[in-house]
Write a protein that holds these residues in place. Sequence first.
Motif, PDB file in Angstrom:
ATOM      1  N   ALA A 206       0.829  -1.198   0.000  1.00  0.00           N
ATOM      2  CA  ALA A 206       0.000   0.000   0.000  1.00  0.00           C
ATOM      3  C   ALA A 206       0.870   1.256   0.000  1.00  0.00           C
ATOM      4  CB  ALA A 206      -0.921   0.007   1.213  1.00  0.00           C
ATOM      5  N   ARG A 207       0.265   2.376  -0.322  1.00  0.00           N
ATOM      6  CA  ARG A 207       0.990   3.639  -0.429  1.00  0.00           C
ATOM      7  C   ARG A 207       1.584   4.085   0.903  1.00  0.00           C
ATOM      8  NH1 ARG A 207      -2.361   8.200  -3.293  1.00  0.00           N
ATOM      9  NH2 ARG A 207      -3.561   8.060  -1.355  1.00  0.00           N
ATOM     10  N   ASP A 208       0.972   3.666   2.019  1.00  0.00           N
ATOM     11  CA  ASP A 208       1.522   4.016   3.332  1.00  0.00           C
ATOM     12  C   ASP A 208       2.572   3.025   3.820  1.00  0.00           C
ATOM     13  OD1 ASP A 208      -0.048   1.823   3.880  1.00  0.00           O
ATOM     14  OD2 ASP A 208      -1.231   2.774   5.447  1.00  0.00           O
ATOM     15  N   GLY A 209       2.971   2.084   2.938  1.00  0.00           N
ATOM     16  CA  GLY A 209       3.974   1.093   3.296  1.00  0.00           C
ATOM     17  C   GLY A 209       3.421  -0.152   3.946  1.00  0.00           C
ATOM     18  N   GLY A 210       2.087  -0.257   4.037  1.00  0.00           N
ATOM     19  CA  GLY A 210       1.473  -1.474   4.544  1.00  0.00           C
ATOM     20  C   GLY A 210       1.721  -2.638   3.605  1.00  0.00           C
ATOM     21  N   ILE A 211       1.925  -3.834   4.161  1.00  0.00           N
ATOM     22  CA  ILE A 211       2.214  -5.033   3.372  1.00  0.00           C
ATOM     23  C   ILE A 211       1.168  -6.096   3.661  1.00  0.00           C
ATOM     24  CG2 ILE A 211       3.792  -7.015   3.185  1.00  0.00           C
ATOM     25  CD1 ILE A 211       4.850  -4.772   1.623  1.00  0.00           C
ATOM     26  N   PHE A 212       0.681  -6.756   2.607  1.00  0.00           N
ATOM     27  CA  PHE A 212      -0.249  -7.872   2.724  1.00  0.00           C
ATOM     28  C   PHE A 212       0.377  -9.062   2.002  1.00  0.00           C
ATOM     29  CE2 PHE A 212      -2.501  -3.861   2.640  1.00  0.00           C
ATOM     30  CZ  PHE A 212      -3.313  -3.940   3.762  1.00  0.00           C
ATOM     31  N   ALA A 213       0.528 -10.182   2.717  1.00  0.00           N
ATOM     32  CA  ALA A 213       1.194 -11.366   2.175  1.00  0.00           C
ATOM     33  C   ALA A 213       0.181 -12.469   1.918  1.00  0.00           C
ATOM     34  CB  ALA A 213       2.267 -11.859   3.145  1.00  0.00           C
ATOM     35  N   PHE A 214       0.257 -13.095   0.738  1.00  0.00           N
ATOM     36  CA  PHE A 214      -0.677 -14.147   0.357  1.00  0.00           C
ATOM     37  C   PHE A 214       0.072 -15.347  -0.204  1.00  0.00           C
ATOM     38  CE2 PHE A 214      -2.952 -10.136   0.035  1.00  0.00           C
ATOM     39  CZ  PHE A 214      -4.130 -10.403   0.707  1.00  0.00           C
ATOM     40  N   GLY A 215      -0.459 -16.539   0.055  1.00  0.00           N
ATOM     41  CA  GLY A 215       0.142 -17.760  -0.471  1.00  0.00           C
ATOM     42  C   GLY A 215       1.334 -18.190   0.355  1.00  0.00           C
ATOM     43  N   ASP A 216       2.422 -18.576  -0.314  1.00  0.00           N
ATOM     44  CA  ASP A 216       3.556 -19.152   0.401  1.00  0.00           C
ATOM     45  C   ASP A 216       4.629 -18.127   0.763  1.00  0.00           C
ATOM     46  OD1 ASP A 216       4.717 -18.639  -2.031  1.00  0.00           O
ATOM     47  OD2 ASP A 216       5.477 -20.664  -2.366  1.00  0.00           O
ATOM     48  N   VAL A 217       4.289 -16.844   0.725  1.00  0.00           N
ATOM     49  CA  VAL A 217       5.249 -15.826   1.153  1.00  0.00           C
ATOM     50  C   VAL A 217       4.861 -15.315   2.539  1.00  0.00           C
ATOM     51  CG1 VAL A 217       5.793 -15.148  -1.197  1.00  0.00           C
ATOM     52  CG2 VAL A 217       3.996 -13.929   0.036  1.00  0.00           C
ATOM     53  N   ALA A 218       5.868 -14.869   3.291  1.00  0.00           N
ATOM     54  CA  ALA A 218       5.636 -14.463   4.673  1.00  0.00           C
ATOM     55  C   ALA A 218       5.678 -12.948   4.834  1.00  0.00           C
ATOM     56  CB  ALA A 218       6.673 -15.106   5.589  1.00  0.00           C
ATOM     57  N   PHE A 219       5.017 -12.487   5.863  1.00  0.00           N
ATOM     58  CA  PHE A 219       5.070 -11.080   6.245  1.00  0.00           C
ATOM     59  C   PHE A 219       6.324 -10.856   7.077  1.00  0.00           C
ATOM     60  CE2 PHE A 219       4.225  -7.792   9.434  1.00  0.00           C
ATOM     61  CZ  PHE A 219       3.872  -6.716   8.624  1.00  0.00           C
ATOM     62  N   HIS A 220       7.190  -9.920   6.638  1.00  0.00           N
ATOM     63  CA  HIS A 220       8.441  -9.657   7.342  1.00  0.00           C
ATOM     64  C   HIS A 220       8.482  -8.265   7.970  1.00  0.00           C
ATOM     65  CE1 HIS A 220      10.273 -13.350   5.862  1.00  0.00           C
ATOM     66  NE2 HIS A 220       9.852 -13.043   4.654  1.00  0.00           N
ATOM     67  N   GLY A 221       7.392  -7.552   7.907  1.00  0.00           N
ATOM     68  CA  GLY A 221       7.362  -6.201   8.442  1.00  0.00           C
ATOM     69  C   GLY A 221       6.893  -5.211   7.406  1.00  0.00           C
ATOM     70  N   SER A 222       6.552  -4.013   7.850  1.00  0.00           N
ATOM     71  CA  SER A 222       6.065  -2.993   6.933  1.00  0.00           C
ATOM     72  C   SER A 222       6.287  -1.604   7.521  1.00  0.00           C
ATOM     73  CB  SER A 222       4.579  -3.202   6.646  1.00  0.00           C
ATOM     74  OG  SER A 222       3.784  -2.701   7.727  1.00  0.00           O
ATOM     75  N   MET A 223       5.933  -0.585   6.757  1.00  0.00           N
ATOM     76  CA  MET A 223       5.964   0.794   7.230  1.00  0.00           C
ATOM     77  C   MET A 223       4.568   1.282   7.561  1.00  0.00           C
ATOM     78  SD  MET A 223       9.091   1.498   7.413  1.00  0.00           S
ATOM     79  CE  MET A 223       8.943   3.246   7.795  1.00  0.00           C
ATOM     80  N   GLY A 224       3.583   0.423   7.479  1.00  0.00           N
ATOM     81  CA  GLY A 224       2.212   0.800   7.790  1.00  0.00           C
ATOM     82  C   GLY A 224       2.096   1.361   9.194  1.00  0.00           C
ATOM     83  N   GLY A 225       1.507   2.542   9.332  1.00  0.00           N
ATOM     84  CA  GLY A 225       1.324   3.165  10.630  1.00  0.00           C
ATOM     85  C   GLY A 225       2.511   3.973  11.109  1.00  0.00           C
ATOM     86  N   GLN A 226       3.617   3.952  10.340  1.00  0.00           N
ATOM     87  CA  GLN A 226       4.801   4.722  10.720  1.00  0.00           C
ATOM     88  C   GLN A 226       4.905   5.982   9.857  1.00  0.00           C
ATOM     89  OE1 GLN A 226       8.425   2.411  11.526  1.00  0.00           O
ATOM     90  NE2 GLN A 226       7.289   0.550  11.014  1.00  0.00           N
ATOM     91  N   PRO A 227       5.494   7.058  10.388  1.00  0.00           N
ATOM     92  CA  PRO A 227       5.583   8.300   9.613  1.00  0.00           C
ATOM     93  C   PRO A 227       6.529   8.159   8.433  1.00  0.00           C
ATOM     94  CG  PRO A 227       6.819   8.484  11.664  1.00  0.00           C
ATOM     95  CD  PRO A 227       6.064   7.198  11.744  1.00  0.00           C
ATOM     96  N   LEU A 228       6.104   8.654   7.271  1.00  0.00           N
ATOM     97  CA  LEU A 228       6.903   8.625   6.051  1.00  0.00           C
ATOM     98  C   LEU A 228       7.071  10.049   5.523  1.00  0.00           C
ATOM     99  CD1 LEU A 228       5.162   5.652   4.160  1.00  0.00           C
ATOM    100  CD2 LEU A 228       7.364   5.570   5.345  1.00  0.00           C
ATOM    101  N   ASN A 229       8.256  10.341   4.989  1.00  0.00           N
ATOM    102  CA  ASN A 229       8.445  11.636   4.347  1.00  0.00           C
ATOM    103  C   ASN A 229       7.693  11.717   3.024  1.00  0.00           C
ATOM    104  OD1 ASN A 229      10.190  12.560   6.370  1.00  0.00           O
ATOM    105  ND2 ASN A 229      11.975  11.614   5.384  1.00  0.00           N
ATOM    106  N   ARG A 230       7.647  10.581   2.323  1.00  0.00           N
ATOM    107  CA  ARG A 230       6.943  10.518   1.040  1.00  0.00           C
ATOM    108  C   ARG A 230       6.276   9.145   0.921  1.00  0.00           C
ATOM    109  NH1 ARG A 230       7.951  15.066   1.310  1.00  0.00           N
ATOM    110  NH2 ARG A 230       8.744  16.510  -0.278  1.00  0.00           N
ATOM    111  N   PRO A 231       5.258   9.019   0.109  1.00  0.00           N
ATOM    112  CA  PRO A 231       4.580   7.721  -0.014  1.00  0.00           C
ATOM    113  C   PRO A 231       5.464   6.653  -0.639  1.00  0.00           C
ATOM    114  CG  PRO A 231       3.766   9.273  -1.653  1.00  0.00           C
ATOM    115  CD  PRO A 231       4.618  10.063  -0.714  1.00  0.00           C
ATOM    116  N   VAL A 232       5.194   5.408  -0.290  1.00  0.00           N
ATOM    117  CA  VAL A 232       5.895   4.263  -0.868  1.00  0.00           C
ATOM    118  C   VAL A 232       5.355   4.015  -2.275  1.00  0.00           C
ATOM    119  CG1 VAL A 232       6.250   1.777  -0.642  1.00  0.00           C
ATOM    120  CG2 VAL A 232       6.427   3.253   1.363  1.00  0.00           C
ATOM    121  N   VAL A 233       6.250   3.679  -3.222  1.00  0.00           N
ATOM    122  CA  VAL A 233       5.840   3.519  -4.620  1.00  0.00           C
ATOM    123  C   VAL A 233       6.253   2.182  -5.236  1.00  0.00           C
ATOM    124  CG1 VAL A 233       5.781   5.997  -5.077  1.00  0.00           C
ATOM    125  CG2 VAL A 233       7.926   4.724  -5.410  1.00  0.00           C
ATOM    126  N   GLY A 234       7.158   1.425  -4.593  1.00  0.00           N
ATOM    127  CA  GLY A 234       7.613   0.196  -5.224  1.00  0.00           C
ATOM    128  C   GLY A 234       8.099  -0.835  -4.226  1.00  0.00           C
TER     129      GLY A 234
END
Length: 447
Positions: A206-234
Amino acid sequence: MTMFQARTRSITVAAVLLATTVLAWTPRPADAAPSSDERAIADELSTFVNRERNERGLSRLDIEAYAVGTAQEWAEHQRNSAAVQHRADMASRYGAYPAYGENVGTTMHGTGDIHRLFMSSGTHRRNILQPGFDAMGIGVACAADGRMYVTVDFVARSQHVANRYSTTSVASTPVAVGEGGRTCPRPAAPGTTVGAPGTGGYWLQARDGGIFAFGDVAFHGSMGGQPLNRPVVGIAATPRRDGYWMVASDGGMFSFGSARFMGSMGGQSLNQPVIAMAARPQGDGYWLVAADGGMFSFGAAPFRGSMGGQRINRPIVGMAATASGNGYWQVASDGGIFAFGDAPYLGSMGGQPLNRPIVGMAATASGRGYWLVASDGGIFAFGDARFFGSTGGHRLNSPIIGMARSLSGNGYWLTAADGGVFAYGDAGYRGSTGGMRLNQPIVAAAA
């Protein structure tokens, strides 16, 4: 067309039955990609149908490959649009068959549930027990919440069979079929599902750095809910898929799991914002690309040239790396391709009319081909990239924002801004955030 809505278990079903004359036309299987779960559900439903016919002395229905592909395509369309409906182009799809029919439906329960509901309606039951049919194709599409969408297409493959066509609505009940049976998989937790290694999976960002993991990949952390200077794009994944990098539009980098931080453009002056990134296949470096085509290389990722400072017709919207890690492509919103290092130029959509702008690209496993994807989900394949299907021409709840290739290279996922996921080839559907409330829209995906 007769529509029927059952009053139990919140299941909607519908059936249509049409007959026509044989046309001189050769059917081609539709592009659709059921997962192993969906194929198993379809197999069980076909067993139920033939059990009903066998009990009444009717010949079993063979599985018709073309009907399977066409039914699967429509099941996936219903899932993606979250609506049960008949396809309007049945006549053109099945014009080569003397007679054809269709049952469509959805349920949150098992195969037995939807089969019993089909059998409880005279119109649907007539399709199942029709002596004027000798083959069928069943398509099943599972939604992220476990809802099952089913399409059953029935056909007569000869006029001789079609001549047995009956308009009688048989009064009967299902034969020893309970309400259980196979079901669609459901996420283990909202927004995340983790499957067995090797079965395929992907991350949505997501643009705020939130991560959603599906299938056989794991969630390793995200920037969701943390302050960002600019939105995440990639986002880009490590080779072993045990970590990932995220990049913000100011070139700031965020590393999770086994992904190592190797530098960033955060805090430095940029002529244009960063819009995407790609990781070197060896995992020892990464590139960032700006909207003007400027390239920034970190770690062992070599700088092989850029469009920065050069005149381009449209802004750069995506990039992909070669299999060797010694080159890369950039793609502009008009489909123009710019190749650097050992990345071969294999064609582009530059200068050609597009229904919607290009929003991303992915390279084949060999590095000798690439796909471009437009915001309507239209796919353009070059080099050894094979076309496996697209959402071009389909109504979407949100525009497509990017794509990711399956590990084998024999399929790909398209991702929409609401997190809807569309799977083609061997890229199995593993869930999505489509229909979920998101704090910020999805802007990128990786697999």
